[in-house]
Design a protein around this motif. Structure first.
Motif, PDB file in Angstrom:
ATOM      1  N   LYS A 125       0.824  -1.215   0.000  1.00 36.55           N
ATOM      2  CA  LYS A 125       0.000   0.000   0.000  1.00 36.55           C
ATOM      3  C   LYS A 125       0.857   1.264   0.000  1.00 36.55           C
ATOM      4  CE  LYS A 125      -3.800  -2.349   2.218  1.00 36.55           C
ATOM      5  NZ  LYS A 125      -4.711  -2.431   3.334  1.00 36.55           N
ATOM      6  N   GLY A 126       1.880   1.278  -0.849  1.00 33.79           N
ATOM      7  CA  GLY A 126       2.721   2.449  -0.991  1.00 33.79           C
ATOM      8  C   GLY A 126       3.852   2.561   0.009  1.00 33.79           C
ATOM      9  N   ARG A 127       3.959   1.625   0.937  1.00 36.81           N
ATOM     10  CA  ARG A 127       5.052   1.632   1.912  1.00 36.81           C
ATOM     11  C   ARG A 127       6.072   0.572   1.514  1.00 36.81           C
ATOM     12  NH1 ARG A 127       2.760  -0.103   7.020  1.00 36.81           N
ATOM     13  NH2 ARG A 127       1.230  -1.061   5.665  1.00 36.81           N
ATOM     14  N   VAL A 128       7.337   0.945   1.540  1.00 36.41           N
ATOM     15  CA  VAL A 128       8.406  -0.004   1.241  1.00 36.41           C
ATOM     16  C   VAL A 128       8.798  -0.711   2.532  1.00 36.41           C
ATOM     17  CG1 VAL A 128      10.768  -0.266   0.413  1.00 36.41           C
ATOM     18  CG2 VAL A 128       9.230   1.375  -0.690  1.00 36.41           C
ATOM     19  N   ILE A 129       8.722  -2.043   2.502  1.00 33.58           N
ATOM     20  CA  ILE A 129       9.026  -2.862   3.671  1.00 33.58           C
ATOM     21  C   ILE A 129      10.264  -3.693   3.370  1.00 33.58           C
ATOM     22  CG2 ILE A 129       8.121  -4.580   5.289  1.00 33.58           C
ATOM     23  CD1 ILE A 129       6.275  -2.155   5.100  1.00 33.58           C
ATOM     24  N   THR A 130      11.271  -3.641   4.233  1.00 33.93           N
ATOM     25  CA  THR A 130      12.448  -4.493   4.104  1.00 33.93           C
ATOM     26  C   THR A 130      12.117  -5.845   4.716  1.00 33.93           C
ATOM     27  OG1 THR A 130      13.909  -2.579   4.286  1.00 33.93           O
ATOM     28  CG2 THR A 130      14.895  -4.752   4.665  1.00 33.93           C
ATOM     29  N   ILE A 131      12.299  -6.906   3.932  1.00 38.68           N
ATOM     30  CA  ILE A 131      11.999  -8.256   4.406  1.00 38.68           C
ATOM     31  C   ILE A 131      13.314  -8.956   4.734  1.00 38.68           C
ATOM     32  CG2 ILE A 131      10.887 -10.447   3.898  1.00 38.68           C
ATOM     33  CD1 ILE A 131       8.911  -8.106   3.947  1.00 38.68           C
ATOM     34  N   LEU A 132      13.450  -9.386   5.987  1.00 39.66           N
ATOM     35  CA  LEU A 132      14.657 -10.068   6.453  1.00 39.66           C
ATOM     36  C   LEU A 132      14.444 -11.576   6.459  1.00 39.66           C
ATOM     37  CD1 LEU A 132      15.534  -7.762   9.492  1.00 39.66           C
ATOM     38  CD2 LEU A 132      16.350  -7.599   7.136  1.00 39.66           C
ATOM     39  N   ASP A 133      15.527 -12.311   6.249  1.00 39.80           N
ATOM     40  CA  ASP A 133      15.507 -13.770   6.255  1.00 39.80           C
ATOM     41  C   ASP A 133      15.953 -14.255   7.633  1.00 39.80           C
ATOM     42  OD1 ASP A 133      16.043 -16.500   6.002  1.00 39.80           O
ATOM     43  OD2 ASP A 133      16.848 -16.291   3.986  1.00 39.80           O
ATOM     44  N   LEU A 134      15.038 -14.885   8.360  1.00 48.30           N
ATOM     45  CA  LEU A 134      15.322 -15.336   9.715  1.00 48.30           C
ATOM     46  C   LEU A 134      16.455 -16.358   9.750  1.00 48.30           C
ATOM     47  CD1 LEU A 134      14.325 -14.795  12.546  1.00 48.30           C
ATOM     48  CD2 LEU A 134      12.620 -16.572  12.241  1.00 48.30           C
ATOM     49  N   ALA A 135      16.501 -17.270   8.780  1.00 46.42           N
ATOM     50  CA  ALA A 135      17.577 -18.269   8.749  1.00 46.42           C
ATOM     51  C   ALA A 135      18.940 -17.584   8.637  1.00 46.42           C
ATOM     52  CB  ALA A 135      17.371 -19.245   7.600  1.00 46.42           C
ATOM     53  N   ALA A 136      19.040 -16.576   7.799  1.00 43.20           N
ATOM     54  CA  ALA A 136      20.302 -15.847   7.654  1.00 43.20           C
ATOM     55  C   ALA A 136      20.635 -15.078   8.931  1.00 43.20           C
ATOM     56  CB  ALA A 136      20.237 -14.905   6.458  1.00 43.20           C
ATOM     57  N   LEU A 137      19.611 -14.553   9.618  1.00 46.71           N
ATOM     58  CA  LEU A 137      19.854 -13.851  10.877  1.00 46.71           C
ATOM     59  C   LEU A 137      20.453 -14.780  11.929  1.00 46.71           C
ATOM     60  CD1 LEU A 137      16.637 -11.656  11.086  1.00 46.71           C
ATOM     61  CD2 LEU A 137      18.987 -10.808  10.997  1.00 46.71           C
ATOM     62  N   PHE A 138      20.092 -16.064  11.854  1.00 43.47           N
ATOM     63  CA  PHE A 138      20.643 -17.053  12.778  1.00 43.47           C
ATOM     64  C   PHE A 138      21.972 -17.603  12.280  1.00 43.47           C
ATOM     65  CE2 PHE A 138      16.358 -17.415  14.651  1.00 43.47           C
ATOM     66  CZ  PHE A 138      16.712 -17.349  15.987  1.00 43.47           C
ATOM     67  N   GLY A 139      22.496 -17.034  11.185  1.00 41.50           N
ATOM     68  CA  GLY A 139      23.773 -17.483  10.672  1.00 41.50           C
ATOM     69  C   GLY A 139      23.698 -18.790   9.917  1.00 41.50           C
ATOM     70  N   ARG A 140      22.531 -19.128   9.404  1.00 38.65           N
ATOM     71  CA  ARG A 140      22.352 -20.386   8.686  1.00 38.65           C
ATOM     72  C   ARG A 140      22.344 -20.184   7.183  1.00 38.65           C
ATOM     73  NH1 ARG A 140      18.063 -21.902  12.982  1.00 38.65           N
ATOM     74  NH2 ARG A 140      19.468 -22.588  14.613  1.00 38.65           N
ATOM     75  N   GLY A 141      22.804 -19.050   6.732  1.00 35.57           N
ATOM     76  CA  GLY A 141      23.003 -18.813   5.318  1.00 35.57           C
ATOM     77  C   GLY A 141      21.757 -18.745   4.472  1.00 35.57           C
ATOM     78  N   GLY A 142      20.612 -18.480   5.053  1.00 31.13           N
ATOM     79  CA  GLY A 142      19.396 -18.340   4.267  1.00 31.13           C
ATOM     80  C   GLY A 142      18.927 -19.644   3.651  1.00 31.13           C
ATOM     81  N   LEU A 143      19.283 -20.767   4.266  1.00 31.60           N
ATOM     82  CA  LEU A 143      18.867 -22.054   3.730  1.00 31.60           C
ATOM     83  C   LEU A 143      17.837 -22.705   4.643  1.00 31.60           C
ATOM     84  CD1 LEU A 143      22.346 -23.534   2.791  1.00 31.60           C
ATOM     85  CD2 LEU A 143      20.736 -22.377   1.282  1.00 31.60           C
TER      86      LEU A 143
END
Length: 165
Positions: free
Chosen positions: A46-64
């Motif tokens: 709805k006109g707002r830009v939202i940054t989407i983070l990857d939880l697996a990568a946040l835990f250091g699991r490489g986004g897998l």
């Protein structure tokens, strides 16, 4: 705590429901060139830009995911939990999820301290077993602060209590 549960990377998570703005299903996401691996991309809601983070990568699991495959982003759409904007935050954030869960009540006395695993304790506020399921309780304030300050989940030089925002 009244929590909202969801699944990501084959694990159960919970967040304080008062921090959640909405669950967005099948939203288009645009990858961001040269972004850290923790950033799945950006979404326009709805006109707002939202940054989407990857939880697996946040835990250091490489986004897998647990099978060692790339996260499921079919046809450029994802499912995400979108959080309410925080004062002092630059923009709005969301987390890539596999599927939403339920609203759950987590009694304070059943919340255990976060594990001592490197990095995880910095973005978890605790763990709790509810209805025979173990939930990792996310510290959304710490996640947003770490992303905003350019840190990653494995950076153990900071602590995060969640009370800093």
């Amino acid at each position: 705590m009244r929590g909202f549960s969801f699944y990501a990377g084959g694990e159960c998570f919970a967040v304080d429901v008062t921090l959640v703005e909405k669950v967005a299903r099948n939203i288009p996401v645009t990858p961001v060139p040269a972004a850290p691996e923790t950033v799945t991309g950006i979404a326009n809601l709805k006109g707002r830009v939202i940054t989407i983070l990857d939880l697996a990568a946040l835990f250091g699991r490489g986004g897998l995911n647990p099978a060692g495959e790339e996260p499921c982003i079919a046809a450029g759409t994802i499912n995400a939990v979108i959080f309410k904007p925080f004062s002092g935050a630059d923009g709005q954030m969301g987390l890539l999820i596999d599927a939403p869960g339920d609203l759950i009540d987590i009694e304070d006395e059943v919340i255990l301290p976060p594990p001592a695993a490197e990095g995880e304790m910095l973005i978890l506020s605790g763990m709790a077993e509810v209805r025979e399921r173990l939930y990792r309780i996310l510290n959304i304030h710490a996640i947003i602060n770490r992303f905003k300050n350019g840190g990653d989940a494995a950076d153990s030089s900071r602590t995060a209590s969640g009370s800093d925002i």
